[in-house]
Motif scaffolding. Structure first.
Motif, PDB file in Angstrom:
ATOM      1  N   VAL A   1      -3.254   5.636  -2.573  1.00  0.00           N
ATOM      2  CA  VAL A   1      -3.207   5.873  -4.010  1.00  0.00           C
ATOM      3  C   VAL A   1      -2.809   4.616  -4.791  1.00  0.00           C
ATOM      4  O   VAL A   1      -3.108   4.504  -5.982  1.00  0.00           O
ATOM      5  CB  VAL A   1      -2.253   7.040  -4.373  1.00  0.00           C
ATOM      6  CG1 VAL A   1      -2.773   8.345  -3.804  1.00  0.00           C
ATOM      7  CG2 VAL A   1      -0.837   6.763  -3.885  1.00  0.00           C
ATOM      8  N   THR A   2      -2.137   3.670  -4.140  1.00  0.00           N
ATOM      9  CA  THR A   2      -1.710   2.445  -4.814  1.00  0.00           C
ATOM     10  C   THR A   2      -1.902   1.238  -3.895  1.00  0.00           C
ATOM     11  O   THR A   2      -1.537   1.287  -2.721  1.00  0.00           O
ATOM     12  CB  THR A   2      -0.220   2.509  -5.221  1.00  0.00           C
ATOM     13  OG1 THR A   2      -0.010   3.586  -6.123  1.00  0.00           O
ATOM     14  CG2 THR A   2       0.222   1.213  -5.894  1.00  0.00           C
ATOM     15  N   VAL A   3      -2.472   0.184  -4.458  1.00  0.00           N
ATOM     16  CA  VAL A   3      -2.493  -1.121  -3.806  1.00  0.00           C
ATOM     17  C   VAL A   3      -1.871  -2.104  -4.780  1.00  0.00           C
ATOM     18  O   VAL A   3      -2.429  -2.371  -5.847  1.00  0.00           O
ATOM     19  CB  VAL A   3      -3.916  -1.574  -3.437  1.00  0.00           C
ATOM     20  CG1 VAL A   3      -3.890  -3.005  -2.890  1.00  0.00           C
ATOM     21  CG2 VAL A   3      -4.543  -0.631  -2.418  1.00  0.00           C
ATOM     22  N   ASP A   4      -0.693  -2.610  -4.466  1.00  0.00           N
ATOM     23  CA  ASP A   4       0.029  -3.535  -5.340  1.00  0.00           C
ATOM     24  C   ASP A   4       0.467  -4.743  -4.511  1.00  0.00           C
ATOM     25  O   ASP A   4       1.484  -4.702  -3.820  1.00  0.00           O
ATOM     26  CB  ASP A   4       1.240  -2.849  -5.959  1.00  0.00           C
ATOM     27  CG  ASP A   4       1.975  -3.749  -6.955  1.00  0.00           C
ATOM     28  OD1 ASP A   4       1.590  -4.933  -7.084  1.00  0.00           O
ATOM     29  OD2 ASP A   4       2.925  -3.273  -7.602  1.00  0.00           O
ATOM     30  N   ILE A   5      -0.325  -5.790  -4.601  1.00  0.00           N
ATOM     31  CA  ILE A   5       0.013  -7.024  -3.886  1.00  0.00           C
ATOM     32  C   ILE A   5       0.216  -8.163  -4.886  1.00  0.00           C
ATOM     33  O   ILE A   5      -0.094  -9.313  -4.604  1.00  0.00           O
ATOM     34  CB  ILE A   5      -1.052  -7.375  -2.825  1.00  0.00           C
ATOM     35  CG1 ILE A   5      -2.458  -7.425  -3.432  1.00  0.00           C
ATOM     36  CG2 ILE A   5      -1.015  -6.389  -1.679  1.00  0.00           C
ATOM     37  CD1 ILE A   5      -3.517  -7.934  -2.462  1.00  0.00           C
ATOM     38  N   ALA A   6       0.743  -7.824  -6.056  1.00  0.00           N
ATOM     39  CA  ALA A   6       0.995  -8.815  -7.095  1.00  0.00           C
ATOM     40  C   ALA A   6       2.021  -9.839  -6.624  1.00  0.00           C
ATOM     41  O   ALA A   6       3.017  -9.490  -5.982  1.00  0.00           O
ATOM     42  CB  ALA A   6       1.490  -8.128  -8.357  1.00  0.00           C
TER      43      ALA A   6
ATOM     44  N   ASP B   1     -11.322   6.526  -2.560  1.00  0.00           N
ATOM     45  CA  ASP B   1     -11.632   7.523  -3.571  1.00  0.00           C
ATOM     46  C   ASP B   1     -10.410   8.222  -4.137  1.00  0.00           C
ATOM     47  O   ASP B   1     -10.524   9.018  -5.076  1.00  0.00           O
ATOM     48  CB  ASP B   1     -12.626   8.561  -3.024  1.00  0.00           C
ATOM     49  CG  ASP B   1     -12.135   9.236  -1.759  1.00  0.00           C
ATOM     50  OD1 ASP B   1     -10.969   9.034  -1.367  1.00  0.00           O
ATOM     51  OD2 ASP B   1     -12.930   9.989  -1.162  1.00  0.00           O
ATOM     52  N   ALA B   2      -9.207   7.926  -3.614  1.00  0.00           N
ATOM     53  CA  ALA B   2      -7.972   8.478  -4.172  1.00  0.00           C
ATOM     54  C   ALA B   2      -7.139   7.404  -4.882  1.00  0.00           C
ATOM     55  O   ALA B   2      -6.059   7.710  -5.398  1.00  0.00           O
ATOM     56  CB  ALA B   2      -7.137   9.137  -3.081  1.00  0.00           C
ATOM     57  N   LEU B   3      -7.634   6.169  -4.921  1.00  0.00           N
ATOM     58  CA  LEU B   3      -6.876   5.063  -5.491  1.00  0.00           C
ATOM     59  C   LEU B   3      -6.625   5.276  -6.982  1.00  0.00           C
ATOM     60  O   LEU B   3      -7.547   5.531  -7.750  1.00  0.00           O
ATOM     61  CB  LEU B   3      -7.630   3.756  -5.288  1.00  0.00           C
ATOM     62  CG  LEU B   3      -6.919   2.476  -5.735  1.00  0.00           C
ATOM     63  CD1 LEU B   3      -5.734   2.183  -4.831  1.00  0.00           C
ATOM     64  CD2 LEU B   3      -7.887   1.295  -5.743  1.00  0.00           C
TER      65      LEU B   3
ATOM     66  N   VAL C   1       0.851  -1.200   0.000  1.00  0.00           N
ATOM     67  CA  VAL C   1       0.000   0.000   0.000  1.00  0.00           C
ATOM     68  C   VAL C   1       0.881   1.243   0.000  1.00  0.00           C
ATOM     69  O   VAL C   1       1.832   1.346   0.770  1.00  0.00           O
ATOM     70  CB  VAL C   1      -0.932   0.013   1.227  1.00  0.00           C
ATOM     71  CG1 VAL C   1      -1.672   1.348   1.329  1.00  0.00           C
ATOM     72  CG2 VAL C   1      -1.918  -1.139   1.160  1.00  0.00           C
ATOM     73  N   ARG C   2       0.538   2.183  -0.870  1.00  0.00           N
ATOM     74  CA  ARG C   2       1.229   3.469  -0.885  1.00  0.00           C
ATOM     75  C   ARG C   2       0.191   4.576  -0.750  1.00  0.00           C
ATOM     76  O   ARG C   2      -0.832   4.562  -1.426  1.00  0.00           O
ATOM     77  CB  ARG C   2       2.034   3.653  -2.170  1.00  0.00           C
ATOM     78  CG  ARG C   2       2.835   4.956  -2.212  1.00  0.00           C
ATOM     79  CD  ARG C   2       3.765   4.990  -3.409  1.00  0.00           C
ATOM     80  NE  ARG C   2       3.038   5.090  -4.658  1.00  0.00           N
ATOM     81  CZ  ARG C   2       2.626   6.244  -5.197  1.00  0.00           C
ATOM     82  NH1 ARG C   2       2.882   7.390  -4.579  1.00  0.00           N
ATOM     83  NH2 ARG C   2       1.983   6.253  -6.342  1.00  0.00           N
ATOM     84  N   CYS C   3       0.499   5.526   0.115  1.00  0.00           N
ATOM     85  CA  CYS C   3      -0.392   6.656   0.330  1.00  0.00           C
ATOM     86  C   CYS C   3       0.242   7.930  -0.216  1.00  0.00           C
ATOM     87  O   CYS C   3       1.465   8.056  -0.302  1.00  0.00           O
ATOM     88  CB  CYS C   3      -0.690   6.826   1.817  1.00  0.00           C
ATOM     89  SG  CYS C   3      -1.677   5.472   2.514  1.00  0.00           S
ATOM     90  N   GLY C   4      -0.603   8.870  -0.579  1.00  0.00           N
ATOM     91  CA  GLY C   4      -0.132  10.149  -1.073  1.00  0.00           C
ATOM     92  C   GLY C   4       0.137  11.116   0.063  1.00  0.00           C
ATOM     93  O   GLY C   4       0.062  10.772   1.244  1.00  0.00           O
ATOM     94  N   ALA C   5       0.411  12.359  -0.310  1.00  0.00           N
ATOM     95  CA  ALA C   5       0.786  13.370   0.674  1.00  0.00           C
ATOM     96  C   ALA C   5      -0.331  13.653   1.660  1.00  0.00           C
ATOM     97  O   ALA C   5      -0.078  14.070   2.799  1.00  0.00           O
ATOM     98  CB  ALA C   5       1.197  14.657  -0.046  1.00  0.00           C
TER      99      ALA C   5
END
Length: 222
Positions: A31-36, A56-58, A22-26
């Motif tokens: 903003v990102t969910v990458d569990i590939a 809602d920011a994804l 999971v990555r969050c913005g400022a």
């Protein structure tokens, strides 16, 4: 199970922004969910049911390569996602409202990769209403029925793969309207009637056309 990053201090585990992938913005919104390729699975014997909502920011979602069984439901407005990748799982059902996918809730979507799953419904019509969609891979599934004529109305698509499904009928002449298209894959396990529509000769940007092993006869359009 997908869980917080256990290397994080306990006090921060309560924040989803500390979760693996999971990555969050400022502003602190996801903003990102990458569990590939993380061997994500459900506990117990029941099929997985993954719901994506309230983010809602994804901007990017990747669940690829996890062999997730069951369904992924995207049924609430997600205005920001540009990339959704659920490829190389064992997802079933459809990519429509009945299957839990409200594609109309993804107006910014540019990439939809659902390659190599177990989807078995007719091809989803919701993709036609996505004005920015440029990459669509529905190959390697069990989609049935005909290619909808409406698929010729995707205004920005550059890559379209429907190969390796259970499609039949005629290739719609309307695909000749996809003037932005660079690559088109229709072959393998699909069985089409007739030949290749002459309208495909209007695809001036096309560099790859794959109609291998799908029962077509006649010449390719000049």
């Amino acid at each position: 199970m997908w869980s917080p990053n256990v290397d994080q201090p306990l006090v921060t585990i309560l924040s989803v922004c500390t979760w693996t992938g999971v990555r969050c913005g400022a502003t602190g919104r996801v903003v990102t969910v990458d569990i590939a390729n993380m061997n994500v699975s459900a506990s117990g014997a029941a099929p997985d049911s993954v719901g994506v909502m309230g983010l809602d920011a994804l901007e990017s979602l990747s669940l690829a390569g996890n062999d997730i069984v069951g369904a992924v439901a995207i049924a609430s407005p997600l205005p920001a996602p540009r990339h959704v990748n659920v490829s190389r799982n064992q997802l079933s059902g459809g990519l429509d409202l009945d299957g839990g996918w409200d594609l109309a809730s993804l107006p910014a979507l540019e990439v939809l990769d659902a390659y190599d799953n177990n989807f078995s419904s007719p091809l989803p019509l919701g993709v036609v209403g996505l004005p920015r969609l440029r990459y669509l891979d529905l190959g390697g599934n069990y989609f049935t029925s005909e290619i909808p004529a409406a698929y010729g109305a995707m205004p920005a698509v550059e890559y379209l793969s429907l190969n390796d499904n259970n499609l039949q009928g005629r290739i719609p002449s309307e695909l000749g309207n996809l003037t932005t298209l660079h690559e088109l894959y229709l072959g393998y396990y699909n069985v089409f009637d007739g030949g290749i529509p002459s309208t495909l000769s209007a695809l001036c940007s096309l560099t790859v056309l794959d109609v291998s092993n799908c029962g077509l006869m006649g010449r390719e359009p000049a």
